[in-house]
Design a protein around this motif. Structure first.
Motif, PDB file in Angstrom:
ATOM      1  N   LEU A   1      94.290  51.202  23.373  1.00 37.41           N
ATOM      2  CA  LEU A   1      94.153  52.703  23.318  1.00 37.41           C
ATOM      3  C   LEU A   1      93.715  52.786  21.880  1.00 37.41           C
ATOM      4  O   LEU A   1      92.745  53.442  20.993  1.00 37.41           O
ATOM      5  CB  LEU A   1      95.493  54.111  23.248  1.00 37.41           C
ATOM      6  CG  LEU A   1      95.383  55.116  23.145  1.00 37.41           C
ATOM      7  CD1 LEU A   1      94.074  55.809  23.767  1.00 37.41           C
ATOM      8  CD2 LEU A   1      96.782  55.128  23.350  1.00 37.41           C
TER       9      LEU A   1
ATOM     10  N   PHE B   1      97.276  66.025  28.985  1.00 34.29           N
ATOM     11  CA  PHE B   1      97.006  65.506  27.694  1.00 34.29           C
ATOM     12  C   PHE B   1      98.189  67.148  26.849  1.00 34.29           C
ATOM     13  O   PHE B   1      97.133  68.305  27.662  1.00 34.29           O
ATOM     14  CB  PHE B   1      95.800  65.432  27.022  1.00 34.29           C
ATOM     15  CG  PHE B   1      95.670  65.485  25.884  1.00 34.29           C
ATOM     16  CD1 PHE B   1      97.129  64.625  24.784  1.00 34.29           C
ATOM     17  CD2 PHE B   1      96.209  66.075  24.358  1.00 34.29           C
ATOM     18  CE1 PHE B   1      96.187  64.354  23.137  1.00 34.29           C
ATOM     19  CE2 PHE B   1      95.148  66.533  23.397  1.00 34.29           C
ATOM     20  CZ  PHE B   1      96.085  65.442  22.106  1.00 34.29           C
TER      21      PHE B   1
ATOM     22  N   LEU C   1     103.894  58.531  24.541  1.00 39.91           N
ATOM     23  CA  LEU C   1     103.177  58.423  26.278  1.00 39.91           C
ATOM     24  C   LEU C   1     104.205  57.718  26.808  1.00 39.91           C
ATOM     25  O   LEU C   1     104.716  56.772  26.789  1.00 39.91           O
ATOM     26  CB  LEU C   1     102.230  57.076  25.351  1.00 39.91           C
ATOM     27  CG  LEU C   1     100.635  56.837  26.628  1.00 39.91           C
ATOM     28  CD1 LEU C   1      99.916  57.871  26.086  1.00 39.91           C
ATOM     29  CD2 LEU C   1     100.308  55.696  25.794  1.00 39.91           C
TER      30      LEU C   1
ATOM     31  N   LEU D   1      92.205  58.111  24.968  1.00 38.38           N
ATOM     32  CA  LEU D   1      92.559  58.603  26.324  1.00 38.38           C
ATOM     33  C   LEU D   1      91.648  58.766  28.024  1.00 38.38           C
ATOM     34  O   LEU D   1      91.929  57.944  28.960  1.00 38.38           O
ATOM     35  CB  LEU D   1      93.827  59.866  26.620  1.00 38.38           C
ATOM     36  CG  LEU D   1      94.506  59.143  25.688  1.00 38.38           C
ATOM     37  CD1 LEU D   1      96.204  60.702  25.697  1.00 38.38           C
ATOM     38  CD2 LEU D   1      95.815  58.130  25.991  1.00 38.38           C
TER      39      LEU D   1
ATOM     40  N   ALA E   1     100.255  61.897  27.800  1.00 37.18           N
ATOM     41  CA  ALA E   1     100.599  62.311  25.945  1.00 37.18           C
ATOM     42  C   ALA E   1     100.791  63.732  26.408  1.00 37.18           C
ATOM     43  O   ALA E   1     100.068  64.395  26.330  1.00 37.18           O
ATOM     44  CB  ALA E   1      99.004  61.637  25.965  1.00 37.18           C
TER      45      ALA E   1
END
Length: 899
Positions: A870, A802, A851, A769, A837
């Motif tokens: 990704l 994240f 996501l 990411l 995420a």
């Protein structure tokens, strides 16, 4: 000022005139044009009102709601004044007609206000309750015929204690955007607002009004009926149906009665301008008309110009036009052009109206010519007409609806109002009242709690729900928050689109159409519903519908998903004549419109028709055959996307001419790449016609794709520009404003959710990411405000947000709820990041990945491309050989465009 006007309640105001000059005409009502008008003097009004009030007092209705269920006429006036005299709470409504919606509305109002008695006439009572005059309608509402109350009962009247804070009546909102709510108006509200109107219109006892407006609506009741009682003048009344049957009768009544004050919404002037002929003008004398008020939102300069030019030969003077702004929650009027002055105009930059929150200094003010100025607005600007200056006795602010702070001078925001004319709230709706009438400006620093009510100075404000701006002290109303049409993140005012539609053909009259937003196939789309004049030939209508789509696409950069032409006088409207855009949208979505013709997607279809490219057949064909086959395939594909038949798409038409916007081009580009392995640039695709695009595809058929999500992101910052601040595009500015209006809404988010049975490596996922953000500047972009306005700020480093969460022991319901909350959690546009995420581990059947991106940095298809990248980057960051989108992975994607 006339001493009779200095009163603390309406009983004093009316009774004083009756005592001083009982024979003075208060009202006339003109029924049939060939019959004499009925007359009601101030003395007669006072005595009849006392009789009705005495009956209401005997029934114990002091401070209780009483329905006015009467047709237009002098009995309506007597009943309303009788409620004032009894200190009963009048609830003006209109007798239901044959349409089910009118009865539903009446039932809703009765249930909301709790009325048990309705004042009506003997004729209406006998029609509703034949053979049972003492019965009840709807089991709870008993009818009292006020024209059968003997005048002798006036002697039994006892004058109640009434002050400025006494509730006078409930003004039920028209329901143009929501269910009806009863606005609580006091004697003080009405007296203050009437004083505002008198100052603006300069009315005196010699002023003569004329009104056809509904007496159950605020403009007709307060502006048409109560205002003459305030200035002790006279007024001629006419039924709204008389205007609807013959709009020119309004002008004939002004001419006959020598009225000095009269007005109505924008559409009334447009209708009369359409009907002007030498024969019509020969029978009119409009030279007495001093105040021609227009309460439309917004007021249109073109309407003023057309009407003034059409009726100047009949003595109408352009300076009589009096644009004003008001709403029921503010009693009636908020601002108004002063008597005898020309309406101011402002050439506003289109970027401002599209949603940019910067000052309007780039615009120019008119030179005072107002309605008589025939100069067209320069390119890149839109002509706005001022609704006048707010009265000094009240406070008006243009406010950012989210931060609750005033916007910079000249910028568009929500109109907030505080002052004696602001109503007390909604009847028996404390939560709605607090939200609408209890708004407070925020302090100099952002409040920690969005519900903080301390405010900057303690003032409570009315949130009008209307958008507007202040320029050189003049108020310009630009539209309503709820009526905005938002397609691909760009603001479109429905009234602007409707004006474009009306200009396509004479059969499409102004103020007889609705531009609405409808959710179709998961995306916000524009739909046009437009009435057609009765004398237009049906055989020409399909071509006319197509012409409307082309005109709107060319003028506004958005192609309607559908244009539906309907019969004259069938457009859904409120009781006050406002177009019910939300009803039009719902009827289209449900397939409920009776269409004469339409172009585009059929009613009631929410999904697009499937259209696939047969790549195998195309590759198997010879090089000479491919262009023709690809042209047919493109026409089929685009016809499904645009809601057309393939036959309507000519080979020489460019994608841009078809109204395919940037998001549509991204989707087409993605489909061509996925099906054919052919790479196209956005600019390249939009510039080509269909035949040229088919030829280019034939040449590149079989080439390897070289897609990057950066290229697919609409309005992405130029990577070559590097870190720093860059201007917003119009789309970004519009979407940023919408986020400010409703920051908690998930409508601006694009999300995808996955279940991975074998689990994911959190460290490797985070590395992949971070790599996406380093490669694509759009993922490192935030949208803060600065002293010179909002910008898009590209950061040198801004990794995605994240977080890993342990779902061990969670139930399936708890996990589903957490996934939903993760997908719908709002973003902070100022600080970012705008890619998030959330990895949920420990669930028995595999990990979950959610996501989410803000629509400012990604749309559905660019997010899909990011996911492809990704999936390719993840294996490189881990020893695991299985990419995210391996067999067995369950993927769910959701996309909600702005609404």
């Amino acid at each position: 000022m006339d001493p009779r006007l200095e009163h603390q309640d309406w009983i004093s105001a009316i009774a004083a005139t009756a005592a001083a000059d009982p024979d003075r005409t208060a009202f006339e009502f003109s029924g049939r044009e060939d019959a004499p008008a009925e007359r009601l003097s101030y003395g007669q009004l006072d005595r009849r009102a006392r009789a009705v009030a005495a009956r209401l007092q005997r029934l114990g209705l002091t401070d209780r709601p009483v329905l006015l269920l009467q047709p237009p006429g002098l009995d309506y006036v007597v009943s309303f004044v009788g409620c004032l005299y009894a200190r009963a709470v009048a609830v003006p409504v209109y007798p239901p007609n044959r349409r089910p919606r009118s009865l539903e509305r009446l039932v809703d109002i009765v249930a909301d206000c709790g009325a048990t008695v309705a004042l009506t006439t003997a004729a209406v009572r006998d029609r509703l309750l034949p053979g049972d005059p003492d019965g009840a309608v709807m089991d709870v509402l008993r009818l009292l015929a006020t024209d059968r109350v003997p005048g002798e009962e006036a002697e039994d009247w006892v004058r109640p204690q009434v002050g400025a804070g006494t509730v006078a009546f409930l003004q039920y909102t028209s329901g143009s955007t929501s269910a009806p709510r009863g606005v609580v108006l006091t004697h003080g509200n009405l007296l203050h607002n009437s004083a505002l109107i008198q100052r603006a219109f300069r009315t005196t006892g010699s002023t003569r009004g004329m009104s056809w407006l509904p007496l159950f609506h605020d403009m007709g009741l307060i502006g048409g009926m109560l205002q003459p009682l305030y200035y002790a003048g006279s007024c001629s009344l006419m039924a709204p149906t008389a205007f609807a049957q013959d709009p020119l009768r309004w002008l004939r009544e002004i001419s006959r009665t020598r009225a000095t004050v009269s007005g109505g919404p924008n559409f009334a002037y447009d209708l009369c301008a359409d009907l002007a002929t030498p024969e019509v003008l020969a029978g009119l004398d409009l030279s007495s008309w001093e105040v021609a008020f227009n309460g439309a939102e917004p007021v249109r300069a073109e309407t003023f110009r057309r009407f003034a030019a059409a009726y100047a030969p009949a003595g109408f003077r352009a300076e009589a036009f009096t644009p004003c702004y008001g709403l029921a929650e503010a009693t009636l009027i908020v601002s108004c052009k002063p008597h005898g002055t020309a309406p101011a105009r402002y050439l506003a930059p289109n970027s401002l109206l599209a949603g940019a929150s910067h000052s309007g200094d780039a615009g120019t003010a008119g030179t005072g010519a107002g309605a008589t100025d025939t100069t067209a607005a320069p390119a890149g600007t839109t002509e706005l007409v001022s609704s006048g200056r707010p009265d000094a006795s009240q406070r008006l602010e243009i406010v950012d609806p989210v931060t609750r702070r005033p916007v910079p001078a000249g910028a568009i925001g929500e109109i907030w109002l505080s002052g004696p004319s602001v109503a007390q709230g909604y009847w028996n709706r404390p939560e709605h009242s607090a939200a609408t009438f209890g708004a407070r400006l925020a302090g100099p620093e952002p409040a920690d709690d969005a519900d903080d009510a301390a405010g900057a100075d303690g003032h409570a404000f009315l949130r009008t729900g209307d958008l507007g701006l202040l320029h050189e002290g003049e108020l310009y109303v630009t539209g309503r928050l709820k009526d905005l049409v938002i397609v691909r993140g760009r603001n479109h005012y429905p009234q602007d689109i409707e004006q474009t539609v009306a200009a396509v053909h004479p059969a499409l009259r102004a103020n007889c159409g609705a531009a609405v937003q409808v959710e179709l196939a998961g995306a916000a789309e524009l739909v046009i519903v437009q009435e057609v004049a009765r004398d237009h030939q049906d055989g020409e209508l399909p071509a006319l519908a197509r012409a409307v789509r082309e005109a709107v696409a060319e003028a506004h950069g958005v192609r309607p998903a559908a244009v539906v032409l309907i019969r004259a006088a069938t457009l859904p409207r409120t009781s006050s004549g406002k177009v019910q855009r939300h009803v039009c949208a719902a009827s289209y979505r449900d397939g409920g419109l009776t269409a004469l013709a339409h172009s585009g997607r059929p009613q009631g279809t929410t999904d697009e028709r499937p259209a696939d490219l047969d790549a195998g057949a195309l590759r198997a064909a010879g090089p000479a055959e491919r262009p023709a086959l690809l042209l047919d395939a493109l026409r089929t594909l685009l016809a499904a996307r645009l809601g057309l038949s393939a036959a309507e798409l000519a080979p020489g038409q460019r994608l841009a001419e078809l109204g395919l916007d940037s998001l549509g081009a991204v989707r087409l580009r993605h489909e061509l790449r996925a099906a054919l392995g052919v790479e196209l640039g956005l600019t390249e695709a939009l510039a080509l016609d269909l035949a040229g695009l088919a030829g280019l595809l034939a040449e590149r058929l079989g080439e390897a794709p070289a897609e990057t999500p950066e290229a697919a992101a609409t309005d992405a910052p130029d990577p070559a520009a590097g870190p720093g601040d860059h201007p917003l595009s119009p789309n970004q500015a519009a979407l940023r404003l919408l986020h400010q209006v409703a920051p908690e809404s998930p409508a601006y988010l694009v999300s995808a959710a996955f279940r991975v049975p074998g689990g994911l490596d959190p460290a490797a996922l985070r590395t992949a990411l971070d790599g996406l953000a380093r490669r694509h500047a759009v993922l490192r972009t935030t949208f803060p405000g600065t002293a010179s306005g909002p910008v898009q700020r590209v950061h040198a480093e801004l990794p995605p947000d994240f977080e890993r969460l342990d779902a061990s022991g969670w139930s399936a319901a708890e996990l589903a709820g957490r996934l939903t909350r993760a997908a719908e959690q709002p973003f902070d546009l100022e600080t970012g990041p705008l890619l998030r995420a959330r990895l949920f581990t420990g669930a028995g059947d595999g990990d979950r990945l959610v996501l989410t991106a803000h629509h400012l940095v990604a749309d559905l298809w660019s997010l899909s491309l990011l996911l492809d990248e990704l999936a390719a980057a993840y294996p490189a960051a881990t020893t695991m050989s299985r990419p995210i989108r391996a067999p067995g992975v369950t993927r769910q994607t959701s996309f909600s465009p702005p609404s």
